[in-house]
Scaffold this motif. Sequence first.
Motif, PDB file in Angstrom:
ATOM      1  N   ALA A 569       0.826  -1.208   0.000  1.00  0.00           N
ATOM      2  CA  ALA A 569       0.000   0.000   0.000  1.00  0.00           C
ATOM      3  C   ALA A 569       0.862   1.261   0.000  1.00  0.00           C
ATOM      4  N   ALA A 570       1.964   1.259   0.770  1.00  0.00           N
ATOM      5  CA  ALA A 570       2.842   2.431   0.813  1.00  0.00           C
ATOM      6  C   ALA A 570       3.477   2.690  -0.542  1.00  0.00           C
ATOM      7  N   GLN A 571       3.890   1.623  -1.233  1.00  0.00           N
ATOM      8  CA  GLN A 571       4.456   1.781  -2.575  1.00  0.00           C
ATOM      9  C   GLN A 571       3.411   2.333  -3.538  1.00  0.00           C
ATOM     10  N   GLN A 572       2.185   1.856  -3.424  1.00  0.00           N
ATOM     11  CA  GLN A 572       1.123   2.324  -4.313  1.00  0.00           C
ATOM     12  C   GLN A 572       0.827   3.802  -4.061  1.00  0.00           C
ATOM     13  N   ILE A 573       0.817   4.216  -2.805  1.00  0.00           N
ATOM     14  CA  ILE A 573       0.581   5.628  -2.469  1.00  0.00           C
ATOM     15  C   ILE A 573       1.640   6.510  -3.109  1.00  0.00           C
ATOM     16  N   ARG A 574       2.906   6.097  -3.024  1.00  0.00           N
ATOM     17  CA  ARG A 574       3.986   6.907  -3.610  1.00  0.00           C
ATOM     18  C   ARG A 574       3.869   6.988  -5.119  1.00  0.00           C
ATOM     19  N   SER A 575       3.410   5.922  -5.738  1.00  0.00           N
ATOM     20  CA  SER A 575       3.234   5.951  -7.191  1.00  0.00           C
ATOM     21  C   SER A 575       2.070   6.854  -7.591  1.00  0.00           C
ATOM     22  N   ILE A 576       0.981   6.835  -6.815  1.00  0.00           N
ATOM     23  CA  ILE A 576      -0.178   7.686  -7.115  1.00  0.00           C
ATOM     24  C   ILE A 576       0.201   9.163  -7.036  1.00  0.00           C
ATOM     25  N   GLU A 577       1.069   9.511  -6.083  1.00  0.00           N
ATOM     26  CA  GLU A 577       1.442  10.916  -5.897  1.00  0.00           C
ATOM     27  C   GLU A 577       2.071  11.525  -7.141  1.00  0.00           C
ATOM     28  N   SER A 590      -7.899   8.785  -3.501  1.00  0.00           N
ATOM     29  CA  SER A 590      -7.287   7.452  -3.630  1.00  0.00           C
ATOM     30  C   SER A 590      -6.315   7.188  -2.500  1.00  0.00           C
ATOM     31  N   ILE A 591      -5.495   8.197  -2.169  1.00  0.00           N
ATOM     32  CA  ILE A 591      -4.494   8.021  -1.115  1.00  0.00           C
ATOM     33  C   ILE A 591      -5.163   7.880   0.246  1.00  0.00           C
ATOM     34  N   VAL A 592      -6.192   8.690   0.506  1.00  0.00           N
ATOM     35  CA  VAL A 592      -6.907   8.605   1.789  1.00  0.00           C
ATOM     36  C   VAL A 592      -7.517   7.217   1.965  1.00  0.00           C
ATOM     37  N   LYS A 593      -8.146   6.696   0.907  1.00  0.00           N
ATOM     38  CA  LYS A 593      -8.768   5.367   1.003  1.00  0.00           C
ATOM     39  C   LYS A 593      -7.717   4.291   1.312  1.00  0.00           C
ATOM     40  N   LEU A 594      -6.588   4.317   0.589  1.00  0.00           N
ATOM     41  CA  LEU A 594      -5.532   3.334   0.841  1.00  0.00           C
ATOM     42  C   LEU A 594      -4.981   3.471   2.258  1.00  0.00           C
ATOM     43  N   ALA A 595      -4.728   4.713   2.680  1.00  0.00           N
ATOM     44  CA  ALA A 595      -4.129   4.941   3.993  1.00  0.00           C
ATOM     45  C   ALA A 595      -5.058   4.503   5.119  1.00  0.00           C
ATOM     46  N   LEU A 596      -6.364   4.749   4.965  1.00  0.00           N
ATOM     47  CA  LEU A 596      -7.304   4.322   5.996  1.00  0.00           C
ATOM     48  C   LEU A 596      -7.515   2.809   5.970  1.00  0.00           C
ATOM     49  N   VAL A 601       0.205   6.357   7.863  1.00  0.00           N
ATOM     50  CA  VAL A 601       0.369   7.808   7.806  1.00  0.00           C
ATOM     51  C   VAL A 601       0.742   8.176   6.371  1.00  0.00           C
ATOM     52  N   SER A 602       0.112   9.228   5.859  1.00  0.00           N
ATOM     53  CA  SER A 602       0.376   9.670   4.497  1.00  0.00           C
ATOM     54  C   SER A 602       0.305  11.189   4.455  1.00  0.00           C
ATOM     55  N   ARG A 603       0.387  11.723   3.243  1.00  0.00           N
ATOM     56  CA  ARG A 603       0.255  13.165   3.074  1.00  0.00           C
ATOM     57  C   ARG A 603      -1.099  13.665   3.559  1.00  0.00           C
ATOM     58  N   TYR A 604      -2.120  12.795   3.552  1.00  0.00           N
ATOM     59  CA  TYR A 604      -3.485  13.222   3.893  1.00  0.00           C
ATOM     60  C   TYR A 604      -4.028  12.535   5.137  1.00  0.00           C
ATOM     61  N   THR A 605      -3.226  11.744   5.825  1.00  0.00           N
ATOM     62  CA  THR A 605      -3.671  11.098   7.065  1.00  0.00           C
ATOM     63  C   THR A 605      -2.600  11.246   8.132  1.00  0.00           C
ATOM     64  N   SER A 606      -3.027  11.270   9.391  1.00  0.00           N
ATOM     65  CA  SER A 606      -2.109  11.435  10.524  1.00  0.00           C
ATOM     66  C   SER A 606      -2.480  10.471  11.636  1.00  0.00           C
ATOM     67  N   LEU A 607      -1.559  10.305  12.571  1.00  0.00           N
ATOM     68  CA  LEU A 607      -1.797   9.510  13.779  1.00  0.00           C
ATOM     69  C   LEU A 607      -2.063  10.446  14.942  1.00  0.00           C
ATOM     70  N   ILE A 608      -3.120  10.172  15.711  1.00  0.00           N
ATOM     71  CA  ILE A 608      -3.450  11.014  16.857  1.00  0.00           C
ATOM     72  C   ILE A 608      -3.763  10.132  18.060  1.00  0.00           C
ATOM     73  N   ALA A 609      -3.285  10.579  19.238  1.00  0.00           N
ATOM     74  CA  ALA A 609      -3.613   9.917  20.507  1.00  0.00           C
ATOM     75  C   ALA A 609      -4.000  11.003  21.499  1.00  0.00           C
ATOM     76  N   VAL A 610      -5.133  10.812  22.184  1.00  0.00           N
ATOM     77  CA  VAL A 610      -5.638  11.807  23.139  1.00  0.00           C
ATOM     78  C   VAL A 610      -5.913  11.136  24.470  1.00  0.00           C
ATOM     79  N   ASP A 611      -5.359  11.700  25.538  1.00  0.00           N
ATOM     80  CA  ASP A 611      -5.688  11.254  26.890  1.00  0.00           C
ATOM     81  C   ASP A 611      -7.041  11.873  27.267  1.00  0.00           C
TER      82      ASP A 611
END
Length: 678
Positions: A569-577, A590-596, A601-611
Amino acid sequence: MTSFYKKLASLAVLVYLLGLIMAGWIPSAFASPSSSSDVKTGLWLSGYQQGSAVASAQALTLTTDVNMTVSGMINRVKVTQRFKNDSDEWVHGNYLFPLPENSAVDSMTLQIGQRRIVGEIQEKQQAKANFERAKAQGKSASLVSQHRANVFETQVAHIAPGEVVSITIEYQELARFDSGHFELRLPTVVAPRYQNPAGPLNGSELRMSDIAKPSSRHPVNTPKLPINLTIDLAPGFELASLTSLYHRIDTKMGSDGRYHIGLAEQVWANKDFVLQWQPKLGALPQASVLKQTTANGDFGLMMLLPSDDKHASHERLDREMVFIIDVSGSMQGSSMVQAKQALNYGLTRLQPQDSFTIIAFSTGVKLFSDRALPATANNLWRARTFVNNLQAGGGTNMHLALDAAMHMSAQPNKLRQLMFLTDGSVSYEDKLLKKIEQGLGSSRLFTVGIGSAPNGYFMSKAAQLGRGSYSYIGDINEVNERMRELFDKLANPALRDIRLQWADGTPMDYWPNPLPDLYQGQPLLVSFKFHGKTPQLQIDGKRANKRWQTLITLDHSQQSNAGLDKLWAAQQIRSIELRDDFSATEKQSSIVKLALDYQLVSRYTSLIAVDKTPRNVAQALEQQIALNMPEGWDMGRMPQTGTASQLLMTLGSILLLMSLLGLWSQRRRQGEQHAPVH
């Protein structure tokens, strides 16, 4: 009187022109810098201007622990960043850091005392909004975002006085295999990047005044950021050698054949860590396949080595070599020495039937010749003189060098190969990669990374799009060996124009796509999705000047739970870009769907943790962790305009105008005194 009015009119024109000049200079000379996180105030960027650091410079300290677990050629990595608040105030922390260019980041945990909060992947805007909401509510939270393919940022909200907060990020990557050895590289610092001017890459040169002073992320005197590293290596075969290129290590071998590796001394985050290991002769299979079964399907990873030297074609192809050398300010010091030595070595490997030229670039471009010349003794002597006289300084207008190379007429019946020697310290990689993809034609591009912290993402991706290879020189003592390996490849292409498909003719879902050419000692490495139960894979290519084809049966693949789906999936994301047939909206969706789907983590997704528990904080200070300078860099010699140069130019113009007015007044009085009396 007629003469007087002519002088007066001329003076008015002069005053008008000077007024226009000052109108452009004065606002920029006196304007306040923008504090927007999206505004980049100069062309030499030490990072990304995020937030304002209002806390004491010593409020937060940072220690990074890295643990690698290597199985075969798959590396699972944990990076733990420990933020310690040594002040009496509550503090928000912010840290910019690099990861390997082929890493797939998929996990993050926030540790506060005994509380452990697992992060989740969200769309970037949603994750940012949730982080800011938690911050406003007085909760502890962490956000990990990607700025570009190999540059990430950690933000931590609400670190209490005396508290240590740990952020653990996990990623997956593949070890690189080339010239008979495996290699892992861990970048530790984000080098300053050159920001191109606004607008398209149209070949216009930059002024020295366009190059701004490095930001506070890379101050001259920075508290050193320590980094600790441990590696658990299970190569799967007997080793002939195990080497750390730039750091001293301690190595112990367990009874199970695993190697336990640690650093032999304290090191700082200022240069890449590189580990190489080499199998004993005959220990490495010519083809190996790993397989993973998931809910999203069956995924595979294949490594296929070309035949060894005794079976390889040694038919030498006449070549047209275009050497491109970076002589910008970031190449000051040891990097420039390495690049010039590497280029001079390359010149010694040319044969009389070859042709060559040299392109040097910084703010502008300097050509040895506007066309390729025969590799005669006289031309080679002139070329060495040209190289030895090169000096580093100015901006990094890499697109000008690419334009010059692409617009040179290629010589018929010769294989055109471009050798690009640079540290890659630019921030507009995607524009450059598009230029390479669209304009390189049948030429091949080979990148040589120079210095202690090169931009590995750009260098490796450019070589892939250019159907060449990426080499790295991190020390002056490596130049001859690395360049010898590279020129051996250049002279012996093993397989060109490679295509993959299933034996029944079904198209294959594989990445990277397109595939680079293969050179002797370089494997074909492909992530793919399986097709059918016992599929056969057909590989086509060109060997020397003949078509070549083989079939590989994949039904005996080794089962693995190593996250091959995430690598695919990471390789595919880089190719789509980099795809031109996708609009910006199509790329993002396309990238958001693959990343989710694959939790990346991608250009359009992030990791979040909240206490979830509020900490009842009335106010907290912001602090950006300052980065170390890459080893060998001299920021004092980099091009800068963070001085009062524009103000001085404006004042000088005013003084010039006053002097001209005074001179005109004096001449007018003298004319009145000597005028005839009527």
